[in-house]
Design a protein around this motif. Structure first.
Motif, PDB file in Angstrom:
ATOM      1  N   THR A 197     -10.376   1.221  -1.325  1.00  0.00           N
ATOM      2  CA  THR A 197     -10.017   2.893  -0.966  1.00  0.00           C
ATOM      3  C   THR A 197     -11.750   3.508  -0.445  1.00  0.00           C
ATOM      4  O   THR A 197     -12.581   2.928  -0.447  1.00  0.00           O
ATOM      5  N   SER A 247     -15.281  -4.259  -1.125  1.00  0.00           N
ATOM      6  CA  SER A 247     -15.649  -3.287  -2.248  1.00  0.00           C
ATOM      7  C   SER A 247     -17.424  -2.803  -2.056  1.00  0.00           C
ATOM      8  O   SER A 247     -17.640  -4.229  -1.954  1.00  0.00           O
ATOM      9  N   GLN A 249      -8.510  -6.706   0.802  1.00  0.00           N
ATOM     10  CA  GLN A 249      -8.612  -6.018  -0.057  1.00  0.00           C
ATOM     11  C   GLN A 249      -7.802  -5.353  -0.362  1.00  0.00           C
ATOM     12  O   GLN A 249      -8.046  -3.927  -0.279  1.00  0.00           O
ATOM     13  N   ALA A 250      -7.822  -4.648  -1.626  1.00  0.00           N
ATOM     14  CA  ALA A 250      -7.636  -3.380  -2.353  1.00  0.00           C
ATOM     15  C   ALA A 250      -8.682  -2.737  -2.179  1.00  0.00           C
ATOM     16  O   ALA A 250      -9.244  -2.692  -4.068  1.00  0.00           O
ATOM     17  N   GLN A 306      -5.012   1.134   4.674  1.00  0.00           N
ATOM     18  CA  GLN A 306      -3.985   0.081   4.717  1.00  0.00           C
ATOM     19  C   GLN A 306      -3.698  -0.936   4.973  1.00  0.00           C
ATOM     20  O   GLN A 306      -2.486  -1.295   5.042  1.00  0.00           O
ATOM     21  N   GLY A 358      -9.899  -0.223  -5.177  1.00  0.00           N
ATOM     22  CA  GLY A 358      -8.609   0.912  -4.704  1.00  0.00           C
ATOM     23  C   GLY A 358      -7.051  -0.003  -4.767  1.00  0.00           C
ATOM     24  O   GLY A 358      -7.139  -0.855  -5.367  1.00  0.00           O
ATOM     25  N   ASP A 359      -6.486   0.717  -3.670  1.00  0.00           N
ATOM     26  CA  ASP A 359      -5.259   0.449  -3.343  1.00  0.00           C
ATOM     27  C   ASP A 359      -4.383   1.073  -2.070  1.00  0.00           C
ATOM     28  O   ASP A 359      -3.675   1.790  -1.429  1.00  0.00           O
ATOM     29  N   ARG A 360      -5.631   0.837  -1.559  1.00  0.00           N
ATOM     30  CA  ARG A 360      -5.347   0.990   0.246  1.00  0.00           C
ATOM     31  C   ARG A 360      -5.379   2.244   0.319  1.00  0.00           C
ATOM     32  O   ARG A 360      -4.049   2.336   1.738  1.00  0.00           O
ATOM     33  N   THR A 361      -6.091   2.350   0.372  1.00  0.00           N
ATOM     34  CA  THR A 361      -5.854   4.126   0.061  1.00  0.00           C
ATOM     35  C   THR A 361      -7.453   5.057   0.473  1.00  0.00           C
ATOM     36  O   THR A 361      -8.694   4.460   0.747  1.00  0.00           O
TER      37      THR A 361
END
Length: 312
Positions: A222, A128, A219-220, A215, A297-300
Motif C-alpha cells: 500500500t 515495503s 507485491q501486496a 494496483q 498492504g493490499d495494492r491500494t
C-alpha cells in the motif's frame, strides 16, 4: 499517465510510445507558456519509466474557429513556439503531427523513443519500505482557474475572501513555472538511485495516481501518503468558488505535474532530491519532497490518518 505507454520489442530494443495523445484546452493565459506546458505534460509519460532521451514528438494542434483571424494567428504561432522550445530543451524533434479546427486552441502531442531493457524503470517493482518522493508541488488545477477568477468580478469576490491578491498572483506564477518545468532530470536520476517505480501525477491527482500505481504491483503493498506539498493559498480555495476540487483529499487534477517516485530508502530519497536540486540538473528552484512510504498492504493507496499539508 505513465502506465499508458506502449512497448514494442525489436532486436533487444523496446520502442516506447505514449498511447493516448495528451492534449488539453488552455490552462494558461499566456500562449507561449501553454505551449511549454503542453509539451512537458506529454513527455512526462515517458519520463516516468526512465525514458529521459526522447527521440520523436508528434504535435497535436487545433486552430481556434472562434478567434479573429489576427488573434488566432498570433496565439497559434506563439503556442507552437513554446511547444518547440520545450522540445528543444528536452532534446527531441517535432517530426509531424495533426492540425484540425476547433472552437478552442488545443495543443498536445504523442512522444516516442527506444530503450534497452535495463534502462526501463518498470512501474511494478515497489516493495515495503520504499520511500515516496514527489517532484512538483500540488494545486495546478486550482491555480489555472484562479488565473481566470482574477478577471471575473463575481468569482474573484468569492476567492478574495480566502486569498489576497499578492498571494494569488504568486500562486499562479509558481504553478505555471512548475508546469513548464520538464521532468527530464528527475527521469534521468531514476536509475542512478535505484527507483523501484514511478508515475507522473496528472489528471487523477496525487492519490488517484498513487492508487493506479499500487494496483499494478507484483507485491501486496500500500502506498501511504503522509505529506502533501501544496502551493501557498490554494487549499483555502478548493471548494469556495465554483466547485469542490478535492485538493485536500488528494484527488485534484494536476496539469503537467511531477513524478511520484518510489526509492529504496530514506537516504536514497534524500540523495535523489539533492541531486535533482544540484546545478548539474534542475538547480535549487526544482522543489521535491519526501511525501510517503510503501507499507505492507493490499495494492491500494491512502492518505495517512494525520497527513500533513505543507504550503510551499
Amino acid at each position: 499517465m505513465a502506465l499508458c505507454c506502449l512497448f514494442f520489442v525489436y532486436c533487444s530494443r523496446h520502442l516506447i510510445s505514449t498511447t493516448a495523445k495528451d492534449f488539453f484546452s488552455p490552462i494558461s493565459l499566456d500562449p507561449y507558456k501553454q505551449g511549454r506546458i503542453a509539451c512537458a505534460n506529454t513527455l512526462s509519460d515517458l519520463y516516468a519509466i526512465g525514458a529521459h532521451r526522447v527521440d520523436t514528438m508528434l504535435m497535436i494542434l487545433s486552430v481556434s474557429t472562434k478567434m479573429e483571424d489576427e488573434h488566432r494567428d498570433i496565439v497559434t504561432k506563439t503556442m507552437i513556439r513554446g511547444f518547440n522550445d520545450a522540445c528543444a530543451l528536452a532534446g527531441c524533434r517535432v517530426t509531424g503531427g495533426q492540425t484540425v479546427f476547433n472552437p478552442w486552441p488545443v495543443l498536445g502531442g504523442c512522444a516516442s523513443t527506444t530503450l534497452v531493457e535495463h534502462e526501463i524503470i518498470r512501474a511494478d517493482g515497489l516493495v515495503s519500505g520504499d520511500v515516496l518522493v514527489l517532484t512538483k508541488p500540488l494545486g495546478s488545477q486550482i491555480a489555472a482557474n484562479l488565473a481566470l477568477w482574477l478577471g471575473d468580478e463575481a468569482k474573484w469576490r468569492k476567492a478574495s475572501a480566502m486569498i489576497d491578491l499578492d498571494t494569488a498572483l504568486r500562486a499562479v506564477q509558481k504553478a505555471e513555472e512548475a508546469m513548464m518545468r520538464l521532468n527530464l532530470h528527475a527521469s534521468a536520476l531514476l536509475g542512478r538511485f535505484g527507483a523501484h517505480g514511478a508515475t507522473d501525477v496528472t489528471g487523477f491527482g496525487l492519490l488517484g495516481h498513487a492508487q493506479n500505481l499500487a494496483q499494478v504491483q507484483k507485491q501486496a503493498v500500500t502506498l501511504e501518503i503522509r505529506k502533501m506539498p501544496i502551493i501557498r493559498g490554494l487549499l483555502a480555495l478548493e471548494s469556495c468558488v465554483d466547485a469542490n476540487y478535492q485538493l485536500s483529499k488528494g484527488f485534484s487534477a494536476e496539469n503537467s505535474g511531477g513524478l511520484l517516485v518510489a526509492l529504496p530508502s530514506r537516504p536514497s530519497a534524500q540523495d535523489f532530491i539533492s541531486a535533482l536540486q544540484s546545478p548539474e540538473f534542475d538547480g535549487p528552484e526544482a522543489e521535491a519532497w519526501i511525501v510517503g512510504e510503501v507499507v505492507p498492504g493490499d495494492r491500494t493507496a491512502r492518505l495517512a490518518e494525520h497527513c500533513q499539508v505543507i504550503e510551499v
